[in-house]
Design a protein around this motif. Structure first.
Motif, mmCIF file in Angstrom:
data_model
loop_
_atom_site.group_PDB
_atom_site.id
_atom_site.type_symbol
_atom_site.label_atom_id
_atom_site.label_comp_id
_atom_site.label_asym_id
_atom_site.label_seq_id
_atom_site.Cartn_x
_atom_site.Cartn_y
_atom_site.Cartn_z
ATOM 1 N N GLY A 188 0.843 -1.192 0.000
ATOM 2 C CA GLY A 188 0.000 0.000 0.000
ATOM 3 C C GLY A 188 0.873 1.234 0.000
ATOM 4 O O GLY A 188 2.011 1.213 0.477
ATOM 5 N N GLY A 189 0.364 2.340 -0.555
ATOM 6 C CA GLY A 189 1.170 3.549 -0.647
ATOM 7 C C GLY A 189 2.158 3.481 -1.796
ATOM 8 O O GLY A 189 1.977 2.719 -2.754
ATOM 9 N N ALA A 190 3.224 4.264 -1.697
ATOM 10 C CA ALA A 190 4.198 4.321 -2.785
ATOM 11 C C ALA A 190 5.547 4.785 -2.254
ATOM 12 O O ALA A 190 5.637 5.517 -1.269
ATOM 13 N N VAL A 191 6.612 4.326 -2.933
ATOM 14 C CA VAL A 191 7.973 4.811 -2.712
ATOM 15 C C VAL A 191 8.373 5.543 -3.978
ATOM 16 O O VAL A 191 8.272 4.988 -5.080
ATOM 17 N N GLU A 192 8.838 6.780 -3.829
ATOM 18 C CA GLU A 192 9.132 7.607 -5.002
ATOM 19 C C GLU A 192 10.522 8.216 -4.900
ATOM 20 O O GLU A 192 11.042 8.483 -3.797
ATOM 21 N N ILE A 193 11.124 8.444 -6.058
ATOM 22 C CA ILE A 193 12.350 9.231 -6.170
ATOM 23 C C ILE A 193 12.071 10.331 -7.186
ATOM 24 O O ILE A 193 11.718 10.040 -8.340
ATOM 25 N N ASP A 194 12.185 11.553 -6.735
ATOM 26 C CA ASP A 194 11.860 12.715 -7.585
ATOM 27 C C ASP A 194 10.492 12.560 -8.227
ATOM 28 O O ASP A 194 10.296 12.843 -9.424
ATOM 29 N N GLY A 195 9.518 12.078 -7.418
ATOM 30 C CA GLY A 195 8.144 11.961 -7.883
ATOM 31 C C GLY A 195 7.854 10.768 -8.762
ATOM 32 O O GLY A 195 6.715 10.591 -9.214
ATOM 33 N N GLN A 196 8.827 9.919 -9.021
ATOM 34 C CA GLN A 196 8.624 8.742 -9.870
ATOM 35 C C GLN A 196 8.426 7.503 -9.000
ATOM 36 O O GLN A 196 9.309 7.152 -8.220
#
Length: 616
Positions: free
Chosen positions: A431-439
């Protein structure tokens, strides 16, 4: 400091009785052959396809000559005994000497075509072995961390080893034994029917059928024995590998005798099953020989009676004997080929099953490469658990600012290392998300993600190679000057140059010839050489003494300059300069702030700090 390399040596070896084999389970032969066929007839490889065709042509020529050779032998014998009613002139007008020379030439030509077939096909077979092995190796490296922490290294290497050997065996015997044998039997059957009568063909067919039926029935009976032997073989191999990988632990607890006893128990089971396999193989071979000999005697008695009646010449008698020998020799081989082929099919089935093991973590179709513009890391309401019924992270959110640092602290089992694994996308969040610079990491390629992140783990594991190789692992194309610059930044260069072999010094299995601090410096050096925009420090100093930690801390601080740094820490003294600190407890963030602010709050972080200061 350098430590002496372990001299432990495995005395384990697996030796199965020659010419024997049986499957560990059921396998669909045609399905496995279909999976192998693209490696033998690859698309876009004209040379390989031409070689396959030429090899088959050479094989057919060899068998045609083999079937014609006894005819020349018959003519030579009849030429020496014309009173038997044979006219040597019928044999191309050649005399006995000429036919003898032709017979010898035919045998040479037969062997020549067989060797030509092997030479032509060698590249096809070796390419297939290489391609299959490479595909399996690549696939294993694409498997998820979950797979690799649950698999057994020894058993996995055994599957790969046996699978590739199975491919080699199947190529040799299916293409160069079973196929040629069937072709040769058909040709000989046609000759016997044409030159003599159907009774000769009937005896030959009954012999072949009886031999095949006996071989297949007895081999199936032996399957259980062979399966037990292989299971004991796998167990002994796995125990040997586990013991050697944990060599130091064995030494710490004085468990050499205990490990030897466990290993010997497995080998005792293997010995018992191997003996029963060997005994049953001897019984099988005797029965096969009995059937073949009975068929040979029956045909030769028929031919001898024909000579006495004057219906056949002495040359016919000799020719029938030659054909029966040509039949019985490959039939003897067929027995062992069948047993080995069944085992090869099972081994290949296990290997192809491994190749078809689904990837838990895979790139989306058309996934783009990660574009690191600033290096901001964001966990947004992340929920994750290794098992659905046991959540580890419960909706955590935080962000590492571009070029900044964030530290994660907490008790063991709070979920700190899990965060690092999610950042590398060893697992996908639930669930949710892991992002780098919005990606979102699930939308980018894994290769580009791993390229953007450098890690210094708690326990830096090194390859059994040189210091140069292990440092350059961060960027293999780096020059010697760049490697030395990274070593200097990690405060490692001086140590390396003090060694007799310098950068060519071998570090031993898993780096056992280096101390903990030296291994950590190598880990820092290769991450510096990689020069990633994002760095993960996963409890990089928790296994070190305080003095070594202080020495390495400077290198770690220098590494973080200009990069986004996520620190997973056990020792709070290493993260006091972090821009932000979050405290995890049972998968939830209970506190966050700077070191000073958290101490002033007097909460969970302050209690952890005080406990560590009191124990220092």
């Amino acid at each position: 400091m350098m430590r002496p390399r372990s001299a432990a040596r495995s005395r384990y070896s697996s030796v199965a009785p020659a010419g024997d084999g049986a499957p560990q389970g059921e396998a669909d032969p045609w399905a496995i052959i279909r999976k192998l066929s693209p490696y033998l007839w690859p698309k876009g490889h004209l040379e390989i396809r031409i070689r396959v065709v030429l090899a088959i042509a050479a094989l057919v020529m060899a068998k045609l000559i083999a079937v014609a050779t006894p005819l020349l032998y018959k003519g030579a014998v009849d030429g020496l005994a014309p009173q038997a009613g044979s006219d040597p002139a019928l044999m191309l007008g050649l005399g006995a000497v000429g036919l003898t020379v032709a017979y010898g030439g035919a045998r040479v030509a037969m062997v020549g075509f067989q060797q030509l077939r092997d030479v032509i096909f060698a590249k096809v077979g070796q390419r297939a072995l290489r391609a299959v092995g490479l595909d399996v190796f690549r696939h294993i490296h694409r498997m998820s961390l979950r797979y690799h922490i649950t698999r057994k290294t020894g058993g996995l290497s055994r599957i790969m080893e046996r699978g590739v050997k199975g491919v080699s065996f199947l190529l040799r015997f299916l293409l160069f034994s079973i196929g040629p044998l069937i072709l040769e039997l058909l040709m000989i059957a046609a000759v016997l029917t044409t030159l003599f009568d159907a009774w000769y063909l009937a005896v030959v067919l009954v012999t072949i059928l009886a031999y095949a039926l006996f071989t297949f029935r007895v081999t199936e009976w032996r399957v259980g024995i062979r399966r037990e032997m292989i299971a004991q073989d796998n167990e002994a191999h796995q125990r040997a590998i586990d013991s050697l990988l944990n060599f130091e632990t064995v030494k710490y607890f004085g468990a050499e005798a205990r490990e030897a006893a466990r290993y010997d128990r497995s080998m005792a089971g293997y010995e018992d099953a191997a003996l029963r396999t060997s005994y049953s193989l001897s019984a099988l071979n005797f029965g096969q020989s009995l059937i073949i000999t009975a068929g040979l005697i029956a045909v030769m008695v028929m031919a001898a009676l024909g000579v006495q009646r004057g219906d056949m010449s002495v040359g016919d008698f000799v020719m029938v004997n030659a054909y029966m020998i040509q039949i019985t020799m490959p039939l003897n081989l067929l027995g062992s080929v069948y047993r080995e082929m069944r085992q090869a099919l099972v081994d290949m089935g296990e290997m192809f099953a491994l190749l078809e093991e689904p990837l838990e973590i895979a790139d989306k179709p058309g996934a783009a490469a990660l574009q690191v513009r600033a290096g901001q890391i964001a966990f947004r309401d992340v929920v994750f658990g290794y098992e659905p019924a046991r959540p580890i992270l419960k909706g955590i959110s935080f962000a590492v600012p571009p070029g900044g640092s964030l530290a994660i602290v907490g008790a063991s089992g709070a979920g700190k290392s899990t965060i690092g694994r999610l950042l590398f996308r060893f697992y996908d969040v639930r669930g949710g998300a892991v992002e780098i610079d919005g990606q979102d990491l699930r939308d980018v390629t894994q290769d580009s993600l791993h390229e953007a992140i450098g890690i210094v783990p708690q326990d830096t594991v090194l390859f059994n190679d040189s210091l140069h190789y292990n440092i350059a692992y961060g960027r293999p194309e780096a020059s010697q000057a760049e490697i030395e610059a990274a070593a200097k930044a990690a405060q490692l260069h001086g140590f390396i140059t003090s060694l007799p072999e310098g950068y060519d010094t071998q570090v031993g299995e898993r780096g056992l010839k280096l101390s903990g601090g030296e291994k950590q410096r190598v880990g820092i050096a290769r991450t510096l050489l990689k020069n990633p925009p994002i760095v993960l420090l996963d409890e990089a100093t928790s296994a070190l003494d305080s003095e070594t930690e202080r020495e390495i801390q400077g290198a770690l601080s220098a590494m973080g300059k200009g990069r986004s740094v996520l620190m997973i820490a056990h020792r709070l003294s290493t993260i006091t300069e972090a821009d932000q600190i979050i405290v995890l407890e049972q998968g939830e963030i209970v506190e966050r702030g700077t070191h000073g602010a958290l101490l002033a709050r007097g909460g969970r972080y302050e209690a952890l700090w005080r406990a560590q200061q009191d124990s220092a």
